[in-house]
Design an enzyme around this catalytic site. Structure first.
Site, PDB file in Angstrom:
ATOM      1  N   SER A  32      50.416  25.663  31.963  1.00 60.60           N
ATOM      2  CA  SER A  32      50.581  26.768  32.906  1.00 60.60           C
ATOM      3  C   SER A  32      50.211  28.112  32.298  1.00 60.60           C
ATOM      4  O   SER A  32      50.763  28.493  31.258  1.00 60.60           O
ATOM      5  CB  SER A  32      52.042  26.869  33.361  1.00 60.60           C
ATOM      6  OG  SER A  32      52.465  25.679  33.930  1.00 60.60           O
ATOM      7  N   HIS A  63      47.347  26.770  37.867  1.00 60.99           N
ATOM      8  CA  HIS A  63      46.366  25.804  37.376  1.00 60.99           C
ATOM      9  C   HIS A  63      45.116  25.884  38.248  1.00 60.99           C
ATOM     10  O   HIS A  63      45.189  25.741  39.463  1.00 60.99           O
ATOM     11  CB  HIS A  63      46.911  24.385  37.451  1.00 60.99           C
ATOM     12  CG  HIS A  63      48.072  24.136  36.535  1.00 60.99           C
ATOM     13  ND1 HIS A  63      47.924  23.763  35.230  1.00 60.99           N
ATOM     14  CD2 HIS A  63      49.397  24.232  36.736  1.00 60.99           C
ATOM     15  CE1 HIS A  63      49.108  23.634  34.667  1.00 60.99           C
ATOM     16  NE2 HIS A  63      50.025  23.913  35.567  1.00 60.99           N
ATOM     17  N   HIS A  85      50.379  16.420  37.111  1.00 61.37           N
ATOM     18  CA  HIS A  85      51.763  16.100  36.776  1.00 61.37           C
ATOM     19  C   HIS A  85      52.259  14.988  37.685  1.00 61.37           C
ATOM     20  O   HIS A  85      51.880  14.924  38.858  1.00 61.37           O
ATOM     21  CB  HIS A  85      52.645  17.330  37.004  1.00 61.37           C
ATOM     22  CG  HIS A  85      52.219  18.544  36.246  1.00 61.37           C
ATOM     23  ND1 HIS A  85      51.265  19.419  36.724  1.00 61.37           N
ATOM     24  CD2 HIS A  85      52.607  19.029  35.045  1.00 61.37           C
ATOM     25  CE1 HIS A  85      51.097  20.392  35.840  1.00 61.37           C
ATOM     26  NE2 HIS A  85      51.888  20.186  34.820  1.00 61.37           N
ATOM     27  N   TYR A  87      55.098  14.933  38.989  1.00 57.62           N
ATOM     28  CA  TYR A  87      55.886  15.510  40.091  1.00 57.62           C
ATOM     29  C   TYR A  87      55.019  15.907  41.284  1.00 57.62           C
ATOM     30  O   TYR A  87      55.510  16.131  42.376  1.00 57.62           O
ATOM     31  CB  TYR A  87      56.749  16.692  39.634  1.00 57.62           C
ATOM     32  CG  TYR A  87      55.992  17.907  39.131  1.00 57.62           C
ATOM     33  CD1 TYR A  87      55.311  18.736  40.014  1.00 57.62           C
ATOM     34  CD2 TYR A  87      55.970  18.226  37.790  1.00 57.62           C
ATOM     35  CE1 TYR A  87      54.615  19.851  39.558  1.00 57.62           C
ATOM     36  CE2 TYR A  87      55.283  19.332  37.325  1.00 57.62           C
ATOM     37  CZ  TYR A  87      54.608  20.137  38.212  1.00 57.62           C
ATOM     38  OH  TYR A  87      53.912  21.223  37.752  1.00 57.62           O
ATOM     39  N   GLU A  88      53.707  15.995  41.064  1.00 57.01           N
ATOM     40  CA  GLU A  88      52.817  16.274  42.192  1.00 57.01           C
ATOM     41  C   GLU A  88      52.590  15.019  43.034  1.00 57.01           C
ATOM     42  O   GLU A  88      51.973  15.087  44.086  1.00 57.01           O
ATOM     43  CB  GLU A  88      51.461  16.778  41.675  1.00 57.01           C
ATOM     44  CG  GLU A  88      51.537  18.130  40.985  1.00 57.01           C
ATOM     45  CD  GLU A  88      50.212  18.522  40.352  1.00 57.01           C
ATOM     46  OE1 GLU A  88      49.396  19.159  41.028  1.00 57.01           O
ATOM     47  OE2 GLU A  88      50.001  18.167  39.176  1.00 57.01           O
ATOM     48  N   ALA A 115      54.160  24.498  28.611  1.00 56.80           N
ATOM     49  CA  ALA A 115      55.341  25.359  28.591  1.00 56.80           C
ATOM     50  C   ALA A 115      56.543  24.425  28.615  1.00 56.80           C
ATOM     51  O   ALA A 115      56.507  23.391  29.286  1.00 56.80           O
ATOM     52  CB  ALA A 115      55.352  26.261  29.816  1.00 56.80           C
ATOM     53  N   MET A 213      57.616  18.795  31.719  1.00 61.46           N
ATOM     54  CA  MET A 213      57.279  17.830  32.772  1.00 61.46           C
ATOM     55  C   MET A 213      55.860  17.283  32.647  1.00 61.46           C
ATOM     56  O   MET A 213      55.283  16.817  33.619  1.00 61.46           O
ATOM     57  CB  MET A 213      57.444  18.493  34.148  1.00 61.46           C
ATOM     58  CG  MET A 213      58.832  19.070  34.403  1.00 61.46           C
ATOM     59  SD  MET A 213      58.877  20.041  35.918  1.00 61.46           S
ATOM     60  CE  MET A 213      60.519  20.774  35.811  1.00 61.46           C
ATOM     61  N   SER A 214      55.295  17.376  31.448  1.00 61.29           N
ATOM     62  CA  SER A 214      53.889  16.954  31.318  1.00 61.29           C
ATOM     63  C   SER A 214      53.683  16.246  29.988  1.00 61.29           C
ATOM     64  O   SER A 214      54.610  15.776  29.349  1.00 61.29           O
ATOM     65  CB  SER A 214      52.984  18.188  31.393  1.00 61.29           C
ATOM     66  OG  SER A 214      53.217  19.044  30.286  1.00 61.29           O
ATOM     67  N   ASN A 237      61.444  29.375  28.155  1.00 60.84           N
ATOM     68  CA  ASN A 237      62.800  29.725  28.626  1.00 60.84           C
ATOM     69  C   ASN A 237      63.778  28.878  27.845  1.00 60.84           C
ATOM     70  O   ASN A 237      63.394  27.850  27.277  1.00 60.84           O
ATOM     71  CB  ASN A 237      62.924  29.389  30.123  1.00 60.84           C
ATOM     72  CG  ASN A 237      62.611  27.930  30.410  1.00 60.84           C
ATOM     73  OD1 ASN A 237      61.435  27.535  30.434  1.00 60.84           O
ATOM     74  ND2 ASN A 237      63.618  27.117  30.587  1.00 60.84           N
ATOM     75  N   HIS A 249      60.282  29.362  37.803  1.00 59.28           N
ATOM     76  CA  HIS A 249      58.882  29.238  37.383  1.00 59.28           C
ATOM     77  C   HIS A 249      58.333  30.613  36.996  1.00 59.28           C
ATOM     78  O   HIS A 249      57.475  30.707  36.121  1.00 59.28           O
ATOM     79  CB  HIS A 249      58.057  28.608  38.507  1.00 59.28           C
ATOM     80  CG  HIS A 249      56.647  28.262  38.113  1.00 59.28           C
ATOM     81  ND1 HIS A 249      56.349  27.457  37.033  1.00 59.28           N
ATOM     82  CD2 HIS A 249      55.454  28.622  38.639  1.00 59.28           C
ATOM     83  CE1 HIS A 249      55.033  27.335  36.924  1.00 59.28           C
ATOM     84  NE2 HIS A 249      54.463  28.030  37.878  1.00 59.28           N
TER      85      HIS A 249
HETATM   86  N1  HPA Z   1      62.529  22.245  31.937  1.00 71.61           N
HETATM   87  C1  HPA Z   1      61.504  21.436  32.274  1.00 71.61           C
HETATM   88  N2  HPA Z   1      60.242  21.838  32.258  1.00 71.61           N
HETATM   89  C2  HPA Z   1      59.989  23.084  31.868  1.00 71.61           C
HETATM   90  C3  HPA Z   1      61.005  23.975  31.508  1.00 71.61           C
HETATM   91  C4  HPA Z   1      62.349  23.533  31.536  1.00 71.61           C
HETATM   92  O1  HPA Z   1      63.320  24.251  31.219  1.00 71.61           O
HETATM   93  N3  HPA Z   1      60.408  25.152  31.177  1.00 71.61           N
HETATM   94  C5  HPA Z   1      59.073  24.957  31.331  1.00 71.61           C
HETATM   95  N4  HPA Z   1      58.808  23.722  31.755  1.00 71.61           N
END
Ligand code: HPA
Length: 274
Positions: A32, A63, A85, A87-88, A115, A213-214, A237, A249
């Site tokens: 991202s 993206h 991903h 999740y998509e 990320a 998530m990737s 984060n 996000h």
């Molecule tokens: N959790 C899952 N996926 C993420 C996070 C998170 O805190 N930050 C960036 N991608």
């Protein structure tokens, strides 16, 4: 189904090789907000995913959804701007498909970035973490189904999924550029909801330092294909429950934006040395 896969990989590879005379040695998958690395690629040929046979199309904000082939720091590379991903709604085999195509067009090394949320409480947002190892918590594996020996062995070794050699090179590059890297374990979840505080506490007990998530499907496929892998996470984060604030996000994108030049400098610095 996988018998078809090798033929699909070849079809996609042939299409791409028909668009450029460059044979990439290194594949890059940028997470991202980091697709901007593409702006540094010289003599770039840009191919929208939608034009490539059998390629899925990326939907998430941040993206772009295109493949770039050209030279970066003097080396021929192929860059994915935007990744797929689970999740998509894509299956893990589809998230891994572009990695197989990268290998088929010549890439023997893979640089993956993402990320991730910091699970290790010693981390801070903005830290860069070399992925030393991963935990696949996505509940699936891109190699499920009949194995195609043309793509790799049935039971691939995963004892060094992220090359120790490349991690040492990266640590050296960071040192030279005046900063240090964290090194830790990335745990991949399905998403798209962020984790609960209880899940994060569990992940810490399991040995995870960062959550995202990737990446793992791609890295499993890369290991299956015999590619050498380096993975770098931007801790965007602190994971759920660590700070008294909700996750968003926007925060992920803001942190990535803040450390982008350091992150891109590291990746660019790596390229001539791997
Ligand atoms: N959790 C899952 N996926 C993420 C996070 C998170 O805190 N930050 C960036 N991608």
């Amino acid at each position: 189904m996988n018998m078809l896969k090798a033929a699909q990989v070849r079809e996609a590879a042939d299409y791409i090789l028909g668009k450029t005379g460059i044979k990439p040695e290194i594949g890059l998958i940028m997470g991202s907000g980091l697709g901007i690395l593409g702006d540094h690629i010289e003599n770039a040929v840009v191919i929208p995913y939608a034009d490539i046979p059998h390629f899925p199309i990326s939907t998430v904000e941040g993206h772009a959804g295109e493949l770039m082939i050209g030279t970066l720091a003097g080396r021929p590379v192929v860059l994915m701007r935007g990744r797929f991903h689970m999740y998509e709604g894509y299956g893990p085999d589809l998230t891994a498909f572009p990695v197989r195509v990268m290998k088929a067009i010549g890439a023997s090394k893979l640089v993956v970035t993402n990320a991730a949320g910091g699970v290790n409480t010693n981390y801070s947002p903005g830290d860069l973490m070399l992925i030393a190892d991963h935990i696949n918590f996505q509940g699936h594996n891109p190699l499920v189904g009949p194995n195609d020996e043309e793509l790799g062995v049935r039971f691939p070794d995963m004892s060094q999924p992220y090359s120790k050699r490349l991690r040492e090179v990266a640590a050296g590059v960071a040192k030279e550029q005046g900063f240090s890297l964290q090194e830790g374990v990335y745990i991949a979840v399905l998403g798209p909801s962020y984790e609960t505080p209880a899940e994060i506490r569990m992940m810490r007990v399991l040995g995870a330092d960062a959550v995202g998530m990737s990446t793992v499907s791609e890295v499993i496929a890369a290991n299956h294909s015999g590619m050498e892998v380096i993975g770098i996470s931007c801790i965007s984060n602190m994971a759920s429950g660590i700070l008294d604030q909700p996750l968003s996000h926007n925060e992920v994108m803001e942190t990535t934006e803040r450390v982008k030049s350091r992150f891109l400098g590291l990746v660019k610095g790596l390229i001539p040395l791997i």
